[in-house]
Scaffold this active site. Sequence first.
Site, short mmCIF file in Angstrom:
data_model
loop_
_atom_site.label_atom_id
_atom_site.label_comp_id
_atom_site.label_asym_id
_atom_site.label_seq_id
_atom_site.Cartn_x
_atom_site.Cartn_y
_atom_site.Cartn_z
NE ARG A 63 7.93 22.17 31.27
CZ ARG A 63 8.40 22.78 30.21
NH1 ARG A 63 8.00 22.43 29.00
NH2 ARG A 63 9.27 23.76 30.34
CB ALA A 75 13.75 27.11 30.27
CD GLU A 91 11.34 30.83 25.21
OE1 GLU A 91 10.42 30.86 26.05
OE2 GLU A 91 11.21 30.29 24.10
CD GLU A 95 8.96 30.07 29.60
OE1 GLU A 95 9.42 30.10 30.76
OE2 GLU A 95 9.03 29.07 28.86
CD GLU A 139 5.03 30.18 27.08
OE1 GLU A 139 4.76 29.24 27.85
OE2 GLU A 139 5.94 30.12 26.26
#
Length: 182
Positions: A63, A75, A91, A95, A139
């Site tokens: 992040r 999320a 999602e 993910e 991802e």
Amino acid sequence: MTGGARALGSRRVFTGRAFKVRVDELESPSGRRSTFELVEHPGAIAIVAMLPGEEIVLVQQTRHAAGRKLFEIPAGTLEPPETPEACARRELAEEAGYAAHTWERLATFYPAPGFSNELMHLFLAEDLHPAQGERDREEEDLTVHRVPLAVARRLVATGEICDAKSIVGILLAAERFGVTPG
């Protein structure tokens, strides 16, 4: 209308891919004028994905805003006119590579109401099975982990899991399933 203040005007100062920023001119009931900077966000979802044996799915990803990798529950951001339920299903597959037979809304909350109108929809997903197709290639920095709920609860208690949506989701799930830090 913000806290009883009357909006006198509003101007958009930024439009980006993920959110917009506007500045509102406000007047309080006492006549005091002020400006309020607001991040406009389309909303988001988060998922506590329960596996057999009281394990949950956590994802680990870098992040940029936090300056490090974080463990989080899956999320994502709503893509209007997408519903929160449809976004959660999308999602979880993109993910984590899972789909769920059973869905329940756990909570809906504002993660940062001091400056944003983002509304977070938190779901519990159970009866997981592999999703159709492959995980989203965007991802690539994301790794999927299976973690006992008790361990995730302990990671919240020690501060190793430190983002709001994951803390809320894990604590609500731990309460629901009677799990204490392991």
